[in-house]
Design an enzyme around this catalytic site. Structure first.
Site, PDB file in Angstrom:
ATOM      1  N   ASP A 195      51.434  40.665  37.939  1.00 54.77           N
ATOM      2  CA  ASP A 195      49.977  41.055  37.687  1.00 54.77           C
ATOM      3  C   ASP A 195      48.666  41.201  38.723  1.00 54.77           C
ATOM      4  O   ASP A 195      48.733  41.216  39.255  1.00 54.77           O
ATOM      5  CB  ASP A 195      50.345  40.056  35.722  1.00 54.77           C
ATOM      6  N   SER A 196      47.785  40.744  37.980  1.00 50.30           N
ATOM      7  CA  SER A 196      46.839  40.260  38.929  1.00 50.30           C
ATOM      8  C   SER A 196      46.908  38.933  39.978  1.00 50.30           C
ATOM      9  O   SER A 196      46.422  38.854  41.079  1.00 50.30           O
ATOM     10  CB  SER A 196      45.582  39.753  37.937  1.00 50.30           C
ATOM     11  N   ILE A 197      48.049  38.170  39.368  1.00 48.77           N
ATOM     12  CA  ILE A 197      47.923  36.660  40.386  1.00 48.77           C
ATOM     13  C   ILE A 197      48.425  36.830  41.627  1.00 48.77           C
ATOM     14  O   ILE A 197      48.225  36.354  42.144  1.00 48.77           O
ATOM     15  CB  ILE A 197      48.454  35.082  39.176  1.00 48.77           C
ATOM     16  N   LEU A 217      45.771  39.267  43.684  1.00 47.35           N
ATOM     17  CA  LEU A 217      44.849  39.307  44.652  1.00 47.35           C
ATOM     18  C   LEU A 217      45.742  38.162  45.738  1.00 47.35           C
ATOM     19  O   LEU A 217      44.678  37.151  46.185  1.00 47.35           O
ATOM     20  CB  LEU A 217      44.316  38.345  43.609  1.00 47.35           C
ATOM     21  N   HIS A 233      43.058  32.194  36.766  1.00 45.01           N
ATOM     22  CA  HIS A 233      43.852  32.515  38.252  1.00 45.01           C
ATOM     23  C   HIS A 233      42.978  31.555  38.910  1.00 45.01           C
ATOM     24  O   HIS A 233      42.872  30.222  38.724  1.00 45.01           O
ATOM     25  CB  HIS A 233      42.594  34.129  38.423  1.00 45.01           C
TER      26      HIS A 233
END
Length: 248
Positions: free
Chosen positions: A10-12, A15, A188
């Site tokens: 996912d976003s982790i 990024l 995050h």
């Protein structure tokens, strides 16, 4: 071709190539040894990740990745009845989705090194502040206790299917003051948090069979090249066929 390592999550994961990110650090460690490919999708859950499997990991591929990290759960653990309810995936479904992902990866390549990564712990105070700033409400969208259940479920699936796992939820909380040291907005990661992921993934890779130090470089080191006879170094690597006479 260099072997490929895919970071799927996912976003982790999305990024992870930012400055100080764990994916960027992996790329540095495996420089000239393997290509690190980021396949991170902000906001995604394991339920939605299933729709990506055949696109990212086609069964027809003749060059599947040598290793894949699977890093989902932070969004699956979103609480029902809150703003992020649309992301909520019940725990048992989350575990079954992880099973489906692992089985697909094994079908894609029986020798692929698979590492499941648990969601990190939740800084509930940071989550509350984030909820207020974004949604104007005080109720956090995730709690550390619930996320811990998903982390345990992730580890259980890894053991069940015989693949590696990294328990970030437990690892990070072993450090005093982890909330601000490792977590930036309640969810995050800070640069220090990214470093924990990097170190744990490298440990999992090295503990299996994917040590960067033991992998050959794709082309000869410049000190191995004889300026009077440069072709020799490439012949020894069986790479001379990739050059034309004009190139030499």
């Amino acid at each position: 071709m260099r072997p490929q390592i895919i970071l799927f999550g996912d976003s982790i994961t999305e990024l992870s190539f930012k400055y100080g990110g764990w994916g960027a650090s992996l790329t540095d460690t495996y420089s000239r040894k393997a290509d690190i490919l980021v396949r991170g999708y902000g906001g995604y859950t394991t339920r939605w990740a299933l729709f990506l499997l055949h696109h990212i990991f086609p069964l027809s591929s003749t060059t599947p990745p040598v290793a894949t990290t699977v890093f989902f759960g932070a969004n699956d653990a979103a609480l029902p009845g809150r703003t992020s309810e649309r992301q909520h995936v019940p725990l048992e479904e989350y575990k079954e989705n992880l099973r489906k992902i692992v089985r697909h990866l094994k079908e894609c390549s029986p020798t692929m090194l698979i590492v499941l990564i648990t969601p990190p712990p939740i800084d509930e105070e940071g989550q509350q502040q984030y909820a207020i700033s974004v949604h104007g409400e005080k109720a956090p969208e995730r709690t550390n206790e619930v996320t811990g259940n998903y982390a345990n479920g992730c580890v259980e699936v890894a053991k069940e299917l015989g693949v590696s796992s990294v328990n970030l939820w437990s690892k990070m909380q072993a450090t005093q003051g982890w909330q601000k040291k490792y977590i930036s907005d309640g969810l995050h990661l800070t640069p220090d948090g990214n470093n924990v992921v990097y170190e744990e993934v490298v440990k999992a890779f090295t503990g299996a069979w994917l040590s960067a130090n033991e992998m050959p470089a794709d082309f000869p080191h410049h000190m191995e090249i004889d300026p009077q006879n440069p072709a020799k170094a490439f012949q020894e690597r069986c790479l001379i066929s990739t050059f034309t006479k004009k190139d030499m």
